[in-house]
Every structure is written in structure tokens, then in C-alpha cells.
Design a protein around this motif. Structure first.
Motif, short mmCIF file in Angstrom:
data_model
loop_
_atom_site.label_atom_id
_atom_site.label_comp_id
_atom_site.label_asym_id
_atom_site.label_seq_id
_atom_site.Cartn_x
_atom_site.Cartn_y
_atom_site.Cartn_z
N ALA A 146 0.85 -1.18 -0.02
CA ALA A 146 0.05 0.04 -0.11
C ALA A 146 0.85 1.23 0.11
O ALA A 146 0.44 2.00 -0.57
CB ALA A 146 -0.74 -0.01 1.34
N HIS A 147 2.04 1.14 0.64
CA HIS A 147 2.84 2.20 0.72
C HIS A 147 3.50 2.72 -0.49
O HIS A 147 3.66 3.65 -0.99
CB HIS A 147 3.84 1.98 1.80
N VAL A 148 4.27 1.51 -1.19
CA VAL A 148 4.91 1.86 -2.53
C VAL A 148 4.36 1.79 -3.78
O VAL A 148 4.66 2.39 -4.73
CB VAL A 148 5.93 0.85 -2.71
N ALA A 149 3.26 1.24 -3.88
CA ALA A 149 2.58 0.84 -5.30
C ALA A 149 1.55 2.03 -5.53
O ALA A 149 0.80 2.42 -4.84
CB ALA A 149 1.79 -0.50 -5.34
N GLU A 150 1.38 2.28 -6.81
CA GLU A 150 0.40 2.94 -7.27
C GLU A 150 -0.77 2.30 -7.77
O GLU A 150 -2.06 2.79 -7.55
CB GLU A 150 0.65 3.92 -8.52
N THR B 111 -4.17 1.68 -5.97
CA THR B 111 -4.31 1.19 -4.73
C THR B 111 -5.32 1.98 -3.73
O THR B 111 -5.89 1.17 -3.14
CB THR B 111 -2.74 2.01 -4.11
N GLU B 112 -5.42 3.17 -4.09
CA GLU B 112 -6.61 3.59 -3.34
C GLU B 112 -8.04 2.96 -3.44
O GLU B 112 -8.76 2.76 -2.64
CB GLU B 112 -6.89 5.35 -3.43
N PHE C 30 -7.85 -0.54 -1.78
CA PHE C 30 -7.96 -0.52 -0.35
C PHE C 30 -9.11 0.04 0.21
O PHE C 30 -9.36 0.00 1.46
CB PHE C 30 -6.71 0.01 0.07
N ASP C 31 -10.00 0.79 -0.48
CA ASP C 31 -11.16 1.46 0.00
C ASP C 31 -12.38 1.05 -0.67
O ASP C 31 -13.17 0.96 -0.01
CB ASP C 31 -10.86 3.08 -0.20
N ARG D 209 -7.49 -7.12 3.17
CA ARG D 209 -7.23 -5.65 4.00
C ARG D 209 -7.44 -5.64 5.36
O ARG D 209 -6.87 -4.76 6.13
CB ARG D 209 -8.13 -4.62 3.18
#
Lengths: 436, 351
Positions: free
Chosen positions: A225-229, A245-246, A249-250, A261
Motif C-alpha cells: 500500500a505504501h509503495v504501489a500506485e 491502490t486507493e 484498499f477503500d 485488507r
């Protein structure tokens, strides 16, 4: 190359391993195979990081290795800037190696213990003649500095470095050929958290500095989640969910993504921790479930179209059906504790959390009949009745990775997102937009 | 799980702030980190780091029996080299490479003393049936026995290592072919095969070396192939392949050096076996010419004299063979332990 053409496009990639190996097996052709990667489609765009997540054994590394042709893929194409890597000869492939690089999982194991850092980092320079021999030493020093090591370390051996430093060495070696696309196979999973962060920062800096594109494989969702677009979620050899990613994850997502998740811990003392705990274990790739591969563990299986049932009920009936399928022919194998109760159907309902009366009258009738059969010892009959009445499309139809939402950037392989199965949704299921 | 926490923790990209683990200037930090390690061992940060070979040598030196073995081999080699002058003669002139002569007599000269005389001050090991000085013959005989052992094993390695490496690395039909040849050769007893070869091609130094090399390479090939099967799956081999390194280089640089240790140990131990086999061939009359000062041949020629009470004629050449083979075995064990720092093999051997 047009602007919308991705840097790397993987289409229908498959990798099968022979499960039985040996001269006799080959002679008699007992060709049992295990499909590790089963028709994967992926795109990596220029300058982006695509995260690939999934449980251990789902085929992430097999996918990486076969798209780089470290193992020969069984089927499918991998086109890199329009050239099909799977069709290249060995010498052509060698030329591509200067553009596409791979950093293996375990930094300690990926460095030859008998060579000095100079030889390890200098090897790609020598193989591809990146710089003239007289400048190699200087370039090795440059590379070491780029990844945050001291140039004076060139004379040392790998075992003299810490895990994080070894990973930096592996990165320096991959950068030596001046690639534009790097596949990271779990680059930080063997490092402790503070070193993980340093390496992740280094990867981000390198990406900015050299304009690299990454395929970042990990099982740690918070890292991805931190590194990937964009993120692709893999389950048993298939991509089940892919998107920004957003969104992954959402937004409403594949039930498997939702479960993954929910497993990310939150650094928040007030975190309620509504974890979705999946039932059972990952099925063996040699014995893949029919239909949707995730249906054996899915908390949100579709219900039969005819009935109007709550998703809890659907799940409860599924548990009962699974128990019946595994059970022998005695009632005792269905019920965990021997019942003293006269009313066996009620005991069964109790054990599997099936409500005493289903919301849907038709369903209730079928269930009551089936339970009656089971209670009188005709397990086979009950099993068959339930199977015909409560079959879900998840067991029979294989979901395809279909675009979801307006911009076509998000694709999910789940029947819940397919309008053709809209009437299978459990009646209390959150609508798609509220499913978060 | 609220939307806010999710957003904050998972979808913010950028640098991770690491508190308490400050990522200082790379050069400073890493110098510190590594040199603190090096300091503990060398007390000198400027000393280039010690390689694996030096580590192995240090372990070998600390093994007293192995060093004793090495000393015996060194002594026997020095004695063999300096036993008689070495000279190359052409028609016009003679070049003397080694002028020293430790042996008091020419080993081939007959009647330098009475025949079959026991040890005495003039002839420390006694004389043989033709009155040749046994002491001189044993010293010079080392040249044949030692060099046969070393040369035959070296030749066997030259054949066995490439074949084993290619079979193990590429696998497939090459592997099948090489390994089936090895299996076939393994089906013959080692000595019988050597005897057969010598019987066909005839006697002579190089013929014996060839026979021993022919029967020796199969062991190295099979051993190396087995090691390579595991080494080629290591990640540094994968890393080299993804860099586009040619197979030849991968084998020579990454695979063989990491797989060859057991072969080196086996080869060292085999020098002793080969010397014994050469002696056995000599004993069976298939070695060098009967009059040659070779330890095996000397034993063979004097076996009927044991009954006559001339013990010295067999005792001293036999002792020389024993001493050399024992020393080789001590060194072989020492190399084995030195190359195997975890001591697994050493432990297994002790059990």
C-alpha cells in the motif's frame, strides 16, 4: 509506441509444473501437473509501481520468474515495449536483460559467497560491456554509493554485510545494467522493520532518480500500500482484483481483498479490528476448486437465484453442505457432539447457526426436507437435496477479470460485480457502493 | 476501522519517516557498521577482508594431525626431488636442473654391496638380490609413486570436473549420457578395470597414469554433479541468469567454485588410493619395469625373499607407501574439516 501502451503487458500467462518427475514417469506419461500461474493478465505502465500481493504459495514468484523467462512459461505472452519476450531467442533475451531486471527474494542467498563485492556488482558490467574495463572499478564505486554503501566496501565479501546492506548490494547489481523495469520479489520480507523502511525509501529514491518502473511483489499489504500506485491481488494462480491502490484498499472489492485488507494492523489503540477471518486453508494448487477458486473460503458466496436469503444464512448452509460432503454416512459425523435431543434437525440448525425458520418459504421447505433425510440417516439423500437446491454460481462458473466502475482502471474477478448474477446477491448484502 | 485511519496509514505514499534509526550519510554509517565488525577480528580497518580461502587455511593450520601429514608429504617430496640430480641431456650438452644427491648410490647400479645384506652403516636399508642399495632405491622410488598419484588424480579431475559440471548444470539428455557412462564404468571393479587397461595398452609410466585417470574421473564427475544439482538452484545463480551471464561463466564462476569442495577432499584422499593401486599394479607385475625403483615393484620383486629371511627388502618400501598414504589421508581429513566450517562432516566422521 503510443502513450497508452503499457511498458509491460502480460497476457494469459500460464506456468505448469510437472508434479511427477523421473524417467519412469516420463516413459509412461503419468502427466500430473500443478498449475502455479493460471492465465494471468497484467499491465505495468511506464514509471509506475505495480504491487502484487497474495498469500504464500499463490504463485507470485512463479509469475515473476516466468514473465522474466527464468522458468519457461507454459502459455501466454509477455510483451515488453511491444516485443514478445516469450518468443525471443537466448541471445535476444540476453539483450533484454539490460532493460528488465529482477531482484530475488533473499538478499543473503542471492550473493555468491565466494566473490567480492567488486566482482558481484561488476559482473553485469562485464557481461553486457556497459562500461569499458578500465572504468569498471569506478562504476562499481558509483553504484555502491548510489545504494547507500561506502565505495570502499568493494573488496569485502557478502558475509561481512548485514541483511539490509546485502539487499543494497543486490540492488546495486540490478542497477548496474541501467534497467528501466525492475521486478522486486519480496525485497523487504526478510528484513526487520527499520531496515525495511530504509530499503523502501531507497527504492522510491531510485525510482525518482532513474525513472524506473517496478513490479513489486510482497505478501505484506501495508508495504505494498505504501509503495504501489496500482495493486494486483493474486489468489491460487489468478489475479482476482486489480486497480489503483486507493481503490483496491477503500472501494468495494473482491471478498479476498477485503479479507487481506482487514488483516493489516492499525497503529491506533481505538482500532476496532473487524477482521474477516477466512475459513479453512488455501486449497492445493494441484486440486483447484471448480468455479470461482475462492468459493471454498469466501465469506460472501452468492446465494441461489430462486431464494431470498441473508448472507449469514447462505454461509451457514454452506458450512452444513461442506460438512455433509466431508462426512461419512453416520449422523455422528455430521454433528460434533452426540445429541440427546429428539429433534435432530433442530440440533443440526443449532450447530451450524441456521435460523429455526428461513426467511424464504421455498428455501425453508427444501432445507426442512433435507434435514429430515439427514436425521433419518439418509445422508446421501440430504446431501443431494441441498446440493441441487442451494448450488451457487460461485461453485460452477469461473469468474472473469472484468472492469468495474467508470474509468475502467479497476478490474475484479467476482460474480458479485457481474450484473448477470445480480439476482444471486443475498438480500441483505450491502449494495456495492456501501460495501466498505 | 474508520475511513480516516485507513487513508492515513495505507495510501499515503512517499518517504517513510524513520525515527531513532536515522538514515545518516551513507558513507559514515556503513563504514561504522561494517568496520566495527572487522575491527573485532583484524584490529585494522584498512586490512582488506580475509577471503574464504584464508579462513580455510587458518582452520587447516590449527589442525595438528593435518599439519603433520602435510609435513610428511613435504618431506617425502623434498627427498624424492633431491634424491638424485635431475638433468636433461641432448646430443650436445646436458642441463642440470637439480644438482643435489641425497641418495648415496645410483639406485640402478648393481653390486654396490653384497647381495641381500641386512641394514648396516654403509647401507641403512640393506641391499637387494643384485646388491643395489635399498636406501637409495626407496628415496628415488618416491619420484614414481608420488608423481603417479598426483598426476593421475590431476588428470582425473581435468576430465571429471567439466563432465560433472556440464551434466549437473544442464541436465536433460547430456546428464543422462554422462551419468550412464559413469554407471557403466562403476560396474567394473576399480582395480580390475585398471589391470585391463594396462594389459591392453602395455606397461609404462604414462600408461599406468592413463589407466588410473580413466578409472578415477567417474567418482569426481558423480560427486560434483550431485553438488551442482543443489547449487544451481541457489538464488545467486538465478541472479546471474537474470543478469544475462552466459552459461559458461555461470558454471565457472558461480556453480563450480561453490560445489567443488567435496571433490577437492575426495581427490586428496584419492591420491593415497591411487598410489596404493599403482603399487598393487606393480606388485601384480603390471607396473613399471621390474628393475625400476618404484615402491610397488620393489615389493613385488622381493616377495619371495621374505621366506628367506630378507625382511628388509619388503619392510622399507612398504613403510614408505604406508607413510605417504597415511599422510595423504591426514591432509585429506584436514582439508575436509577446513572447508566445512560448520563441522558437520567432522562430527559425522567422529561418530
Amino acid at each position: 509506441m503510443s502513450d497508452d501502451e503499457p511498458l509491460l503487458r502480460v497476457e494469459g500467462l500460464e506456468k505448469e509444473y510437472a508434479a511427477a518427475d523421473g524417467l519412469l514417469d516420463r516413459l509412461f506419461g503419468s502427466g500430473r501437473t500443478v498449475t502455479a500461474v493460471d492465465g494471468v493478465d497484467l499491465e505495468v505502465r511506464e514509471g509506475e509501481t505495480l504491487g502484487l500481493v497474495g498469500e504464500s504459495g499463490c504463485g507470485k514468484s512463479s509469475l515473476a520468474r516466468s514473465l522474466l523467462r527464468l522458468t519457461e512459461p507454459t502459455a501466454g505472452t509477455v510483451s515488453y515495449r511491444g516485443t514478445d519476450l516469450t518468443a525471443l531467442s537466448r541471445s535476444e533475451l540476453r539483450a533484454v536483460r539490460t532493460n528488465v531486471q529482477y531482484v530475488p527474494q533473499n538478499p543473503g542467498a542471492s550473493l555468491n559467497p565466494r566473490l567480492t563485492v567488486r566482482d558481484i556488482v561488476g559482473e553485469p558490467l562485464e557481461v553486457h560491456d556497459v562500461v569499458p574495463p578500465s572504468e569498471r572499478d569506478a562504476r562499481v564505486r558509483d553504484l555502491l554509493e548510489t545504494v547507500g554503501l561506502a565505495p570502499g566496501h568493494a573488496e569485502r565479501y557478502p558475509h561481512e554485510f548485514s541483511g539490509g546492506q546485502q539487499q543494497r548490494l543486490a540492488i546495486a547489481r540490478a542497477l548496474a545494467v541501467e534497467p528501466e523495469f525492475v521486478v522486486w520479489d519480496e525485497p523487504v520480507s526478510s528484513l526487520d522493520v527499520s531496515v525495511q523502511a530504509q530499503i523502501l525509501n531507497l527504492l522510491a529514491d531510485l525510482q525518482d532518480e532513474f525513472g524506473l518502473s517496478y513490479l513489486f511483489i510482497a505478501h505484506d499489504l501495508s508495504v505494498v500500500a505504501h509503495v504501489a500506485e496500482r495493486v494486483a491481488v493474486m489468489y491460487l494462480g489468478k489475479i482476482v482484483d486489480v486497480g489503483p491502490t486507493e481503490a483496491v484498499f477503500d472501494d468495494p472489492s473482491h471478498p479476498y481483498t477485503a479479507a487481506l485488507r482487514s488483516a493489516i494492523p492499525e497503529p491506533d489503540p481505538r482500532w476496532e479490528g473487524d477482521r474477516i477471518v477466512l475459513e479453512g486453508t488455501v486449497p492445493a494448487p494441484s486440486d483447484c476448486p471448480s468455479g470461482c477458486r475462492f468459493h471454498t473460503r469466501c465469506p460472501r458466496v452468492l446465494s441461489p437465484a430462486e431464494y431470498d436469503l441473508a448472507s449469514d444464512t447462505v454461509r451457514a448452509i454452506r458450512r452444513l453442505r461442506k460438512r455433509l460432503a466431508d462426512a461419512g454416512n453416520g449422523l455422528e459425523s455430521v454433528l460434533a457432539a452426540p445429541t440427546t435431543d429428539e429433534n435432530v434437525p433442530a440440533a443440526i440448525r443449532d450447530e451450524f447457526d441456521i435460523p429455526p425458520e428461513l426467511e424464504d418459504d421455498d428455501a425453508e421447505r427444501v432445507l426442512a426436507d433435507a434435514l429430515e433425510s439427514v436425521a433419518t440417516g439418509e445422508i446421501d439423500d440430504g446431501r443431494a437435496r441441498l446440493a441441487s437446491a442451494f448450488a451457487t454460481p460461485c461453485e460452477t462458473d469461473r469468474p472473469r477479470l472484468e472492469p468495474v466502475g467508470g474509468d475502467g482502471d479497476r478490474s475484479i474477478a467476482c460474480h458479485r460485480f457481474d450484473d448477470a448474477y445480480a439476482d444471486h446477491l443475498p438480500n441483505d448484502s450491502e449494495t456495492r457502493t456501501s460495501e466498505r | 476501522m474508520t475511513r480516516e485511519t485507513r487513508d492515513r496509514s495505507t495510501t499515503d505514499r512517499g518517504r517513510i519517516r524513520i525515527e531513532g534509526f536515522d538514515e545518516a550519510v551513507a558513507a559514515d554509517r556503513d563504514d561504522d557498521a561494517v568496520d566495527r565488525w572487522a575491527d573485532g577480528r583484524t584490529n585494522d580497518a584498512e586490512t582488506p577482508s580475509r577471503g574464504r580461502f584464508e579462513d580455510a587455511w587458518r582452520r587447516f593450520r590449527s589442525n595438528r594431525t593435518a599439519v603433520l601429514g602435510l609435513a610428511i608429504i613435504a618431506a617425502l617430496s623434498v627427498v624424492a626431488i633431491f634424491a638424485r640430480p635431475i638433468a636433461f641431456s641432448t646430443a650436445e650438452y646436458t642441463i642440470t636442473i637439480q644438482p643435489f644427491s641425497l641418495a648415496p648410490y645410483d639406485p640402478a647400479e648393481m653390486y654396490v654391496g653384497p647381495p641381500n645384506a641386512g641394514p648396516s652403516a654403509a647401507h641403512p636399508f640393506g641391499t637387494d638380490w643384485a646388491g643395489r642399495d635399498l636406501f637409495s632405491r626407496v628415496l628415488v622410488g618416491g619420484r614414481f609413486s608420488l608423481s603417479i598419484g598426483v598426476v593421475a588424480v590431476a588428470l582425473a579431475l581435468v576430465v571429471g570436473i567439466p563432465l560433472g559440471a556440464i551434466a549437473g548444470y544442464f541436465g536433460g539428455w547430456i546428464d543422462e549420457l554422462v551419468m550412464r557412462v559413469v554407471d557403466i564404468l562403476y560396474a567394473f571393479p576399480f582395480l580390475v578395470l585398471a589391470i585391463a587397461v594396462v594389459a591392453v595398452v602395455g606397461r609404462g609410466y604414462w600408461n599406468i597414469v592413463a589407466a588410473l585417470a580413466l578409472t578415477g574421473w567417474i567418482g569426481y564427475a558423480r560427486l560434483l554433479r550431485g553438488e551442482i544439482l543443489s547449487v544451481k538452484e541457489r538464488e545467486y545463480v538465478t541472479a546471474a541468469r537474470v543478469l544475462g551471464t552466459p552459461d559458461r561463466t555461470i558454471i565457472a564462476r558461480h556453480v563450480v567454485p561453490n560445489a567443488v569442495a567435496p571433490v577437492v577432499v575426495q581427490a586428496t584422499l584419492n591420491v593415497g588410493t591411487v598410489v596404493l593401486t599403482a603399487a598393487a599394479l606393480g606388485f601384480l607385475g603390471l607396473g613399471l619395469e621390474p628393475s625400476t625403483a618404484e615402491w610397488g615393484s620393489m615389493l613385488a620383486n622381493s616377495r619371495d625373499s621374505i621366506a628367506a629371511g630378507h625382511w628388509h627388502r619388503t619392510a622399507f618400501p612398504g613403510l614408505a607407501i604406508f607413510l605417504f598414504v597415511m599422510a595423504i589421508n591426514l591432509v585429506g581429513d584436514g582439508i575436509n574439516d577446513a572447508l566445512d566450517p560448520q563441522g558437520e562432516t567432522a562430527e559425522r566422521r567422529r561418530r
